[in-house]
Design a protein around this motif. Structure first.
Motif, PDB file in Angstrom:
ATOM      1  N   UNK A  54       0.826  -1.209   0.000  1.00  0.00           N
ATOM      2  CA  UNK A  54       0.000   0.000   0.000  1.00  0.00           C
ATOM      3  C   UNK A  54       0.855   1.252   0.000  1.00  0.00           C
ATOM      4  N   UNK A  55       1.918   1.227   0.806  1.00  0.00           N
ATOM      5  CA  UNK A  55       2.830   2.370   0.821  1.00  0.00           C
ATOM      6  C   UNK A  55       3.476   2.560  -0.545  1.00  0.00           C
ATOM      7  N   UNK A  56       3.792   1.428  -1.188  1.00  0.00           N
ATOM      8  CA  UNK A  56       4.386   1.499  -2.527  1.00  0.00           C
ATOM      9  C   UNK A  56       3.412   2.141  -3.515  1.00  0.00           C
ATOM     10  N   UNK A  57       2.097   1.756  -3.410  1.00  0.00           N
ATOM     11  CA  UNK A  57       1.094   2.363  -4.292  1.00  0.00           C
ATOM     12  C   UNK A  57       1.001   3.873  -4.049  1.00  0.00           C
ATOM     13  N   UNK A  58       1.001   4.272  -2.773  1.00  0.00           N
ATOM     14  CA  UNK A  58       0.952   5.703  -2.459  1.00  0.00           C
ATOM     15  C   UNK A  58       2.173   6.435  -3.003  1.00  0.00           C
ATOM     16  N   UNK A  59       3.317   5.782  -2.883  1.00  0.00           N
ATOM     17  CA  UNK A  59       4.561   6.381  -3.398  1.00  0.00           C
ATOM     18  C   UNK A  59       4.491   6.547  -4.905  1.00  0.00           C
ATOM     19  N   UNK A  60       3.941   5.517  -5.575  1.00  0.00           N
ATOM     20  CA  UNK A  60       3.828   5.586  -7.035  1.00  0.00           C
ATOM     21  C   UNK A  60       2.874   6.697  -7.447  1.00  0.00           C
TER      22      UNK A  60
END
Length: 230
Positions: A54-60
């Motif tokens: 989820x953090x990766x999606x937010x970062x993207x």
């Protein structure tokens, strides 16, 4: 014998049950280990941090927003560049027109200078022709006996006595009456009679040519005009 055989069967069943138990326990252990490993592998290094999916999606998403902002700035710069190119093109067109004007101006100035030289040449030719015409007119007047007037202004005298050199310049004159007729007499500086006639009227002269020399005395019974002649 039956008792021993039964005992062996019991031990065998017990062993089989034990093996099944271990197999099940091992499977559970493998599943647990696999889950932990998968969860651990789901974490990847990003910007020197361990982030979840989820953090990766937010970062993207954040990076995509930043990318859109960059694209917007690039488009803005591109539009400015296009504007500069268009303005430069217009300026180049104006500069080209200015250069053409300067070139045409130089050509026109050369043509004007050439025409001016031609006009000056023609003026010089005209002056030469005028001089030749005057010379020829003088020659013609001399041959035919015609009188040519000078460009000097005529001198008009009233009735009375006058002295050449004081009241009127020395010259050759053509005397013509102004108004009524009257006697016209001229004496030299020595008292000799040079002219004795009547100007105007039915019996007088319409004009009379004489030389007015220094000291001559002129007597007029009526006004007369004295026109300098060649």
């Amino acid at each position: 014998m039956k008792i021993e055989e039964g005992k062996r069967n019991f031990d065998l069943q017990k062993l089989l049950k034990s093996k099944v138990t271990w197999v099940i326990a091992g499977a559970i252990a493998i599943i647990f280990i696999s889950y932990n490993v998968g969860y651990s592998l789901a974490k990847v290094p990003l910007s020197e941090k361990k982030v979840t999916y989820d953090e990766l999606l937010n970062e993207i998403e954040g990076k995509e927003e930043e990318l859109q902002e960059k694209k917007a700035k690039v488009e803005e710069q591109r539009q400015k560049l296009l504007g500069l190119i268009e303005e430069t093109t217009k300026n180049e067109a104006i500069l080209a027109e200015a250069k053409d004007f300067e070139t045409n101006k130089t050509k026109l100035e050369d043509e004007i200078n050439s025409l001016s030289d031609q006009v000056n040449t023609k003026k010089s030719e005209i002056e030469t022709l005028n001089t030749d015409i005057k010379s020829k007119e003088t020659e013609l007047a001399s041959v035919t006996g015609q009188i040519k007037e000078k460009e000097d202004a005529p001198k008009q005298l009233s009735a009375g006595n006058f002295i050449v050199g004081t009241d009127i310049p020395t010259s050759r004159y053509k005397a013509v009456p102004v108004g009524n007729s009257g006697n016209f007499v001229v004496y030299s500086s020595y008292g000799d009679l040079k002219v004795n006639t009547i100007l105007g009227g039915d019996y007088g002269e319409k004009e009379y040519v004489f030389f007015a020399e220094e000291g001559d005395q002129i007597e007029l019974a009526a006004p007369a005009k004295f026109i300098p002649i060649e």
